[in-house]
Write a protein that holds these residues in place. Structure first.
Motif, short mmCIF file in Angstrom:
data_model
loop_
_atom_site.label_atom_id
_atom_site.label_comp_id
_atom_site.label_asym_id
_atom_site.label_seq_id
_atom_site.Cartn_x
_atom_site.Cartn_y
_atom_site.Cartn_z
N THR A 79 0.82 -1.21 0.00
CA THR A 79 0.00 0.00 0.00
C THR A 79 0.85 1.26 0.00
O THR A 79 0.35 2.35 -0.28
CB THR A 79 -0.93 0.02 1.22
N TRP A 80 2.15 1.11 0.33
CA TRP A 80 3.05 2.26 0.34
C TRP A 80 3.97 2.20 -0.87
O TRP A 80 4.52 1.15 -1.18
CB TRP A 80 3.89 2.29 1.63
N PRO A 81 4.21 3.30 -1.55
CA PRO A 81 5.00 3.26 -2.80
C PRO A 81 6.48 3.06 -2.54
O PRO A 81 7.02 3.47 -1.51
CB PRO A 81 4.75 4.65 -3.41
N LYS A 82 7.13 2.43 -3.50
CA LYS A 82 8.59 2.36 -3.51
C LYS A 82 9.12 3.72 -3.97
O LYS A 82 8.63 4.28 -4.95
CB LYS A 82 9.07 1.28 -4.47
N LEU A 83 10.10 4.22 -3.27
CA LEU A 83 10.72 5.51 -3.63
C LEU A 83 12.07 5.32 -4.31
O LEU A 83 12.56 6.24 -4.97
CB LEU A 83 10.90 6.38 -2.39
N ALA A 84 12.64 4.13 -4.19
CA ALA A 84 13.96 3.88 -4.76
C ALA A 84 13.94 4.02 -6.28
O ALA A 84 13.05 3.49 -6.96
CB ALA A 84 14.41 2.46 -4.40
N GLY A 85 14.92 4.76 -6.80
CA GLY A 85 15.05 4.93 -8.24
C GLY A 85 14.08 5.92 -8.85
O GLY A 85 14.07 6.12 -10.07
N GLN A 86 13.26 6.58 -8.02
CA GLN A 86 12.30 7.54 -8.55
C GLN A 86 13.00 8.84 -8.95
O GLN A 86 13.98 9.25 -8.32
CB GLN A 86 11.21 7.84 -7.50
N HIS A 87 12.49 9.48 -10.01
CA HIS A 87 13.08 10.75 -10.45
C HIS A 87 13.04 11.76 -9.30
O HIS A 87 11.98 11.96 -8.69
CB HIS A 87 12.32 11.31 -11.65
N PRO A 88 14.14 12.43 -9.00
CA PRO A 88 14.13 13.38 -7.88
C PRO A 88 13.15 14.53 -8.09
O PRO A 88 12.57 15.03 -7.13
CB PRO A 88 15.59 13.86 -7.82
#
Length: 498
Positions: A345-354
């Motif tokens: 239910t919580w998003p992955k933040l790793a590798g996301q565009h800053p």
């Protein structure tokens, strides 16, 4: 088919109408020649004669439309059109009334064709091609010639009679050197002029001489450059193709997408180059010199607009990934170690565009986006904190995911191609074929994201609960998606590789 045959066909169909039925007839046709050239020699020649009849049957506030191809044989074309009319009549009772139906009820006539405008076909394809191959002797010319007549007709049971015909040609060609170098040129118009062709080829030969000179290596650096009018035209053609329509913007198909989704837009405009001098200006409108058209005769390059993007609410602070790591203690509880959440239910933040992560944090701070868990967490953080956190998570490696095999076919079809029947655009238009997104436009990377989170977010957009998408783009898209489509797309995204 000519105007007389078309009007006769319309009259015969009109005599078969019943009651208060109204019939509108449109005809589109062409008689064209095509010639392909290679090595300045004819490689293929052909012709096309095609005619299409469109019928619009109206009764009250209902209308039904259909079309068919015509053969040129009057009796056969009448039979085809009668079948089409019968089908429209069968369909009409099932069509909902159109309260905005509007059409011309006053009978009018017009006739526009080359002879009426003082233009005559003083050339034919064979003669023009002979002129071309002679003038281009010694050149490795590759191109295509197209010429002929285009016809359009309109008639109705109310008495309309309109006919339009035009004759034109288009020659599109390139002349090659060894190594694939080439000069491209085009010649088109309503009347063939051998001198215009000779002049065009003379310029091509001069350009080929320049192109044949030894290449010079230019090291990386900053240079002042001149854009020839042809180059400017290429740039504008690229930007203008589907660039300004509302549909293109709403479906995120415009090439000016970055400018559209960025709050601020800055344009640099070259308004005029005249008598060897240039004048530049800056304006948010992109066009500041309203009088440039007055000097058209003196101006040999006008109005070049090059758009670049600035962030309107201040430039995003530079993030420090090391500093960001020290600020992730609270974040880790939900988003997991290194931004790979263990709870779907919580998003992955790793590798996301800053840029995207920074924008979402700013939106939580300003309440443009709300969440009972996230909103309180950002209250004590500032913009530098957001930039540092965004930089840290962008540098991490995402754990990836797998998709439910049963959802891959439907989800992949919508992600890659959308649903034309429902007006749903492909997700790849903004997020890319591999779901990598576009950081500069703040379009998030989706690949490998939890399907549960994606599905929840899409439904929040559809309900309007989440509304921080630029110009309502996401809300507009998902408003036409079913629960099954949302679930399938979410599963497909989860299985996309990095």
């Amino acid at each position: 088919m000519r105007d007389g045959a078309f009007f006769n066909l319309s009259d015969r169909l009109s005599r078969q109408l019943r009651g208060d039925e109204v019939l509108l007839c449109n005809l589109d046709g062409e008689d064209s020649d095509f010639v392909r050239l290679n090595g300045n020699r004819i490689r293929q020649a052909g012709g096309l004669s095609a005619w299409t009849l469109s019928l619009d049957l109206i009764q009250g506030q209902r209308q039904a439309q259909a079309r068919c191809d015509l053969s040129g044989d009057p009796d056969q074309d009448l039979r085809r059109a009668q079948v089409l009319l019968d089908r429209l009549r069968e369909r009409l009772p099932h069509v909902p009334p159109d309260p905005y139906l509007n059409y011309a009820t006053e009978a009018t006539e017009s006739d526009q064709r080359p002879g009426n405008r003082g233009l005559t076909a003083d050339w034919d394809s064979a003669g023009a091609i002979a002129d071309l191959t002679h003038a281009a002797a010694g050149l490795d010319l590759v191109g295509i010639w197209a010429s002929g007549e285009l016809h359009a007709g309109f008639a109705s049971s109310l008495g309309h009679r309109h006919w339009h015909a035009s004759q034109n040609f288009n020659l599109d060609f390139s002349c090659y050197l060894e190594g694939g170098k080439a000069v491209k040129a085009n010649l088109s118009g309503l009347a063939w002029d051998p001198k215009a062709l000779t002049d065009k080829l003379a310029r091509v030969r001069r350009d080929l001489d320049i192109l044949a000179r030894p290449a010079r290596a230019i090291p990386p650096g900053r240079y002042r450059a001149y854009l020839a009018p042809a180059a400017v035209a290429e740039i504008f053609d690229l930007l203008a193709w589907g660039g300004f329509g509302l549909k293109d913007h709403k479906t995120a198909q415009t090439p000016a997408l970055v400018c559209l989704t960025t709050p601020g837009l800055f344009c640099y405009t070259i308004t005029q180059i005249s008598a060897g001098q240039w004048a530049g200006s800056t304006a948010t409108t992109g066009f500041s010199n309203k009088n440039w058209a007055i000097d058209m005769k003196k101006t040999w390059l006008t109005t070049v607009a090059v758009a670049t993007v600035l962030i309107s609410n201040g430039v995003q602070a530079a993030g420090d990934a090391a500093a960001g790591e020290a600020k992730t203690a609270v974040c880790t509880a939900c988003h997991g170690p290194a931004g790979n959440s263990l709870v779907p239910t919580w998003p992955k933040l790793a590798g996301q565009h800053p840029e995207y992560t920074y924008k979402q944090l700013m939106d939580f701070k300003s309440a443009a986006r709300t969440d009972p868990t996230m909103s309180p967490q950002v209250l004590t953080l500032n913009e530098q904190d957001f930039a540092d956190l965004a930089a840290y998570y962008a540098a991490q490696t995402q754990s990836g995911g797998t998709a439910d095999p049963a959802s891959v076919e439907l989800g992949g079809r919508i992600f890659r191609g959308g649903d034309l029947d429902k007006g749903i655009p492909a997700c790849t238009g903004c997020h890319g074929p591999a779901g990598d997104g576009l950081g500069a436009a703040k379009f998030p990377r989706l690949s490998g994201q939890h399907a549960t989170y994606i599905e929840s977010s899409l439904k929040l957009y559809r309900a309007g609960t989440r509304a921080n998408d630029p110009n309502g783009m996401m809300r507009d898209v998902v408003s036409r998606m079913s629960d099954a489509q949302i679930a399938a797309v979410s599963q497909y995204i989860q299985g996309l590789s990095q």
